[in-house]
Design a protein around this motif. Structure first.
Motif, short mmCIF file in Angstrom:
data_model
loop_
_atom_site.label_atom_id
_atom_site.label_comp_id
_atom_site.label_asym_id
_atom_site.label_seq_id
_atom_site.Cartn_x
_atom_site.Cartn_y
_atom_site.Cartn_z
N ILE A 182 40.50 47.21 35.71
CA ILE A 182 39.73 46.52 34.67
C ILE A 182 39.20 45.20 35.23
O ILE A 182 39.63 44.74 36.28
CB ILE A 182 40.59 46.26 33.41
CG1 ILE A 182 41.80 45.38 33.78
CG2 ILE A 182 41.05 47.57 32.78
CD1 ILE A 182 42.63 44.96 32.57
N ALA A 183 38.24 44.63 34.51
CA ALA A 183 37.71 43.32 34.91
C ALA A 183 38.78 42.25 34.75
O ALA A 183 39.60 42.30 33.82
CB ALA A 183 36.49 42.98 34.06
N ASP A 184 38.75 41.29 35.67
CA ASP A 184 39.73 40.21 35.67
C ASP A 184 39.02 38.88 35.44
O ASP A 184 38.95 38.04 36.34
CB ASP A 184 40.50 40.21 36.98
CG ASP A 184 41.63 39.19 36.98
OD1 ASP A 184 42.02 38.72 35.89
OD2 ASP A 184 42.12 38.87 38.09
N GLY A 185 38.48 38.71 34.24
CA GLY A 185 37.77 37.48 33.93
C GLY A 185 36.63 37.24 34.90
O GLY A 185 35.74 38.07 35.04
N ASP A 186 36.66 36.10 35.60
CA ASP A 186 35.65 35.78 36.60
C ASP A 186 36.14 36.05 38.02
O ASP A 186 35.55 35.58 38.99
CB ASP A 186 35.25 34.30 36.48
CG ASP A 186 34.58 33.99 35.16
OD1 ASP A 186 34.00 34.93 34.58
OD2 ASP A 186 34.64 32.83 34.73
N LYS A 187 37.22 36.83 38.14
CA LYS A 187 37.86 37.01 39.45
C LYS A 187 37.81 38.46 39.92
O LYS A 187 38.74 38.95 40.53
CB LYS A 187 39.31 36.55 39.37
CG LYS A 187 39.48 35.10 38.96
CD LYS A 187 40.95 34.74 38.85
CE LYS A 187 41.14 33.30 38.38
NZ LYS A 187 42.57 32.96 38.23
N GLY A 188 36.74 39.16 39.65
CA GLY A 188 36.63 40.52 40.12
C GLY A 188 37.38 41.48 39.24
O GLY A 188 37.23 41.47 38.02
N THR A 189 38.25 42.30 39.82
CA THR A 189 38.98 43.30 39.06
C THR A 189 40.47 43.20 39.35
O THR A 189 40.90 42.55 40.30
CB THR A 189 38.50 44.71 39.42
OG1 THR A 189 38.74 44.95 40.82
CG2 THR A 189 37.03 44.89 39.13
N LYS A 190 41.24 43.88 38.51
CA LYS A 190 42.68 43.93 38.72
C LYS A 190 43.19 45.28 38.25
O LYS A 190 42.50 46.02 37.52
CB LYS A 190 43.38 42.82 37.95
CG LYS A 190 43.26 42.94 36.44
CD LYS A 190 44.00 41.80 35.73
CE LYS A 190 43.87 41.92 34.20
NZ LYS A 190 44.58 40.82 33.51
N VAL A 191 44.38 45.64 38.69
CA VAL A 191 45.02 46.89 38.29
C VAL A 191 45.98 46.58 37.16
O VAL A 191 46.83 45.69 37.27
CB VAL A 191 45.76 47.53 39.48
CG1 VAL A 191 46.50 48.79 39.03
CG2 VAL A 191 44.79 47.86 40.61
N ALA A 192 45.84 47.31 36.06
CA ALA A 192 46.70 47.12 34.90
C ALA A 192 47.42 48.42 34.57
O ALA A 192 46.94 49.51 34.87
CB ALA A 192 45.87 46.66 33.69
N SER A 193 48.59 48.29 33.98
CA SER A 193 49.36 49.47 33.58
C SER A 193 48.78 50.06 32.30
O SER A 193 48.29 49.34 31.42
CB SER A 193 50.82 49.11 33.35
OG SER A 193 51.42 48.67 34.56
#
Length: 908
Positions: free
Chosen positions: A255-266
């Motif tokens: 998912i999107a991580d605010g202004d920091k690219g993407t991140k992996v979420a559970s």
């Protein structure tokens, strides 16, 4: 905007591949067609080239884009690190920066505050093509927000053109470094709730009636990168409904991580076990996918998509890479006659793939049948007409396009028996003596005449016919001469096999080794194998590899030339050497190699090219030998010879008395006749060096007449159909036709164009079938103990022990010559079967395993020459293993143990 603009909108109708790359061109075509594509723009290849030129990077890139050699393989890691460092030090020009800022500003949505988040994706000018996808070779940057972040992402995306994996892929595909350029696609980010990939045909089976959907929560990069196990839907193309659903784990999502690219979420545990798509979403997605496929001229597509707030968006569409032919249905493997037994042995071992129409009809059913009949007639139990249809079966036949041999003989002659002289008047002891003398006379003839007949009569006769017809220039020949030459070469090849030729050499080689094998099994079971005593003997196939190795040594002796070879993709190596000023001697050696060995065949079917016709595989082998600096085939052979001598010494000490004398005699016979098999086999296919140019020229004339679409369609006509086409062509160009210009003469048979296309497609579909070794099963006369003893669900498979030794290593699965470049040094070669042209892979192999073959197959003999363990005749080993899998080959026991499977990388 002008053609050479730095930035172009998606709505432009002028989006050629060279300007916007494969991905960009696809998006532009879908956007212009009104399909739901997120807004965006192209940063063209012109911008990339201006950046590179303005920063003076091109010369540095080309000087650094040279692989290094590590453990016999090329590596681009060092080159990639150095090149990407150049990109980090360079700066964007004011012009390019301004164009990017302007295009980015145009994406601003007045309804949303702040700078828009975008996805920055690579779009090289050589990707998303039907035969080269470049999937995952360059980098993608998601959720990029703000001008400065966008400018940095663009530079990083450009630099990813020079990742080690991208450079290695281009090197393997033969794409020149100075020809590539990178366009970049910048699109508005859409916050995906569900995303995935849809194939409008089944990419694994080629089934055009199915569509495959992978879907998961969040952004699709989790699926593409293999970070998540998605839901899989198999859709019925007619109803657009799921006929099979497999719920994936879906434990994570990107998912999107605010202004920091993407991140992996559970993913919540409750959502993991539920379907990510509803029935209505599946139908909407499938409907749109069919429209996309139709828009791209009906070519099956690999489509990336997402749903956000109930709306479906398209992110990419490209042709499915290397889509197999659609699967065949209602396939049966029934014998052509009641009570008939067929097997894939002897001659058909050299025809692993479905055969072409002309080869089956002209060569198998006519030429081979004719000389097989003469062979049987020579024995005295048949009249010639008894060996030909309709009185007899066709001995070399096909089932579903695969070659089989009838096991057994046809009914014996029905002629009236003549009065026979008997020895009944002789006393019993004299009758026994007469019988023994007759047997010894037969044995003396067998051992004393078969090889001289092959060497001094059959082989010279075969080569004379080839030389005689080879003097005819195909372009200057008449249609009648071409047709006569094609038939003459087919007959020459068949005669060389059956009439005192290869059959003679095979018989004695097979017989003497079989007797030695049985002796060892009886008197020293589990201690000695015949392969131990027949290893390391020279052959023409081995000599060919020595010649190629010497050429590789010659290349390595010149540092400049060696560096040029290493930097050149093997697919372009021959052209580079022809043009290189320091490669004259190397080119002469290559030409000498092709003169002596270039006729070697990958399959006996004359529709397939020889090494000379398709030199790419030889160049791949030469390239590999240049990299293998520590390889010396002569050292290998000497080491194998030492093991052979030690085994002979041990066996001589083991046996005593009469058994020792028997062993020495049987070993002498086996070693005396053993080399003849490969020597005779070496010449097989030489007739095709004349036949193929004739068929090419004749095919081209039929193309010009309107009978065929392409010259090699000639291989998909039967003998009668080809003869009819030839008669039509001859009549249209005859003196009568010239004398009567008022009469219209038919020049071609256009109905053959569709017919040959259908047969070509059928042959490709048949390649995916797995032919059984015997039809309907092993013959009744084969003892049950001799049959495959492999137990169901066992990791240990049983085959024929043909070359001694034991090795554990990874698999290189090579299904055809098209896969030769996938052979990795130090692995076990697993393939359907081998012919002389496959020998080039053996220097890189630590072991050999095949579907087809036995103790005297080509692969077993060459494996012994190279001293590598080999187990042949496992039936379907190529269906049970994959490249990278760890297996153990025991060439003494004839077993293959499946140790482990490689990790699934999750790519699609």
């Amino acid at each position: 905007m002008e053609h050479a603009a730095n930035a172009l909108g998606f709505d432009t109708t002028e989006a050629p591949l060279e300007v916007v790359g494969g991905k960009g061109q696809s998006l532009a075509r879908m956007a212009c067609a009104g399909m739901p594509v997120p807004a965006g723009f192209h940063l063209t290849t012109s911008a990339y080239r201006r950046f590179v030129e303005g920063s003076n990077l091109q010369a540095g890139i080309l000087s650094l884009a040279i692989p290094t050699v590590q453990e016999g393989s090329v590596s681009f890691e060092l080159a990639s690190t150095s090149i990407r460092r150049l990109f980090t030090q360079a700066k964007l020009s004011t012009e390019i920066t301004a164009d990017i800022r302007a295009a980015y500003a145009a994406l601003q949505d007045s309804s949303q505050a702040g700078e828009p988040a975008v996805a920055v994706r690579s779009s090289a000018n050589a990707e998303d093509l039907p035969d080269m996808s470049f999937a995952g070779q360059q980098d993608t940057y998601l959720n990029v927000r703000g001008e400065e972040a966008l400018l940095a992402a663009v530079c990083s995306c450009w630099a990813s053109l020079w990742t080690a994996r991208a450079m290695s892929y281009r090197h393997q595909m033969g794409i020149e470094s100075d020809k590539v350029a990178m366009a970049v696609v910048i699109q508005r980010m859409v916050p995906a709730e569900v995303s995935g990939v849809l194939f409008t045909a089944n990419p694994a089976t080629g089934d055009l009636d199915e569509m495959i959907v992978n879907a998961s929560y969040g952004l699709g990069e989790a699926i593409v990168s293999g970070e998540v196990t998605p839901d899989t839907y198999v859709l019925d193309r007619a109803t657009l409904t799921a006929k099979e659903t497999v719920i994936g784990a879906k434990e994570q999502m990107v998912i999107a991580d605010g202004d920091k690219g993407t991140k992996v979420a559970s993913v919540d545990a409750a959502r993991r076990g539920t379907e990510s798509l509803t029935e209505s979403q599946i139908r909407e997605l499938a409907t749109l996918a069919l429209a996309v496929e139709q828009h791209f001229d009906g070519v099956p597509q690999d489509i990336e998509w997402l749903f956000a707030e109930g709306k479906l968006w398209l992110l990419q569409s490209r042709p499915i890479t290397n889509l197999p032919a659609p699967p065949l249905t209602d396939v049966s493997w029934d014998p052509p006659e009641p009570s008939g037994y067929l097997g894939r042995s002897q001659l058909v071992e050299h025809i692993p793939d479905p055969v072409s129409t002309l080869f089956e009809d002209l060569h198998m059913k006519r030429s081979l049948q004719y000389y097989w009949g003469l062979n049987l007639t020579k024995r005295g139990n048949h009249d010639f007409e008894d060996t030909q249809p309709p009185a007899c079966f066709v001995v070399q036949t096909t089932i579903n396009g695969f070659a089989y041999r009838h096991l057994g003989e046809p009914p014996r002659t029905g002629r009236l028996e003549a009065a026979k002289a008997t020895r009944s008047w002789l006393p019993g002891p004299l009758r026994n003596l007469a019988s023994k003398l007759q047997f010894y006379r037969y044995q003396m003839g067998l051992y004393g005449l078969l090889i001289p007949e092959w060497r001094y009569i059959s082989l010279p006769r075969y080569l004379r016919k080839i030389r005689r017809w080879g003097k005819l220039d195909p372009e200057a020949a008449s249609v009648e001469q071409l047709w006569a030459g094609i038939r003459a070469m087919s007959k020459a090849e068949a005669q060389y096999w059956y009439r005192g030729g290869v059959w003679n050499a095979f018989s004695l080689t097979r017989g003497t080794e079989y007797v030695l094998h049985n002796f060892l099994q009886e008197h020293a079971p589990d201690r000695f194998t015949s392969g131990q005593f027949l290893s390391g003997l020279r052959s023409r196939a081995f000599d060919a590899q020595v010649a190629l190795w010497k050429t590789a040594k010659l290349i390595r002796s010149n540092d400049v030339l060696c560096r040029a070879v290493i930097a050149t993709p093997p697919r372009r190596l021959l052209d580079m050497l022809r043009a290189h000023p320091a490669a004259d001697r190397v080119c002469r050696e290559i030409d000498r190699y092709f003169d002596h060995y270039g006729h070697q065949i990958f399959t006996l079917d004359f529709a397939e090219p020889s090494e000379t016709d398709d030199p790419g595989n030889i160049m791949q082998s030469l390239y590999s030998l240049v990299l293998q600096t520590d390889y010396d085939p002569k050292d290998t052979q000497r080491a194998v010879a030492r093991k052979r001598k030690a085994a002979i010494k041990e066996a001589t000490q083991h046996f005593e008395g009469i058994l020792k004398r028997q062993f020495r005699w049987l070993l002498w016979k086996a070693r005396h006749f053993y080399p003849n098999r490969e020597e005779a086999m070496f010449h097989m296919g030489k007739a095709w060096t004349v036949l193929r140019p004739f068929t090419k020229e004749l095919g081209q004339r039929l193309v010009e007449a309107g009978t065929l679409t392409r010259a090699d369609d000639i291989y998909f006509l039967t003998t009668d159909e080809l003869a009819r086409a030839i008669r039509t062509l001859v009549a249209a160009t005859s003196r009568l036709a010239k004398m009567r210009p008022d009469v219209t003469f038919v020049t071609g048979l256009p109905e053959y164009r569709q017919l040959t296309a259908e047969r070509r497609q059928l042959r490709e579909a048949r390649r995916r079938l797995t032919p059984p070794m015997h039809i309907p099963g092993p013959p009744l006369w084969v003892p049950p103990a001799d049959l495959d003893a492999t137990e169901e669900d066992s990791d240990t498979l049983k085959g024929s022990a043909v070359s001694p030794g034991k090795v554990t290593a990874e698999v290189s699965l090579i299904l055809s010559p098209a896969d030769f470049d996938k052979m990795k040094p130090g692995t076990i070669l697993v393939c359907p079967t081998t012919t002389p042209a496959w020998t080039q892979l053996f220097p890189q192999a630590r072991g050999l395993v095949t579907d087809i073959g036995g103790i005297l197959a080509h692969g077993s003999i060459v494996a012994r020459e190279y001293g590598i363990p080999a187990v042949l005749g496992l039936g379907d080993i190529t269906k049970q293993v994959v490249s990278g899998q760890l297996i153990t080959v025991d060439g003494d026991k004839g077993t293959v143990t499946l140790e482990q499977s490689p990790a699934d990388d999750g790519t699609h």
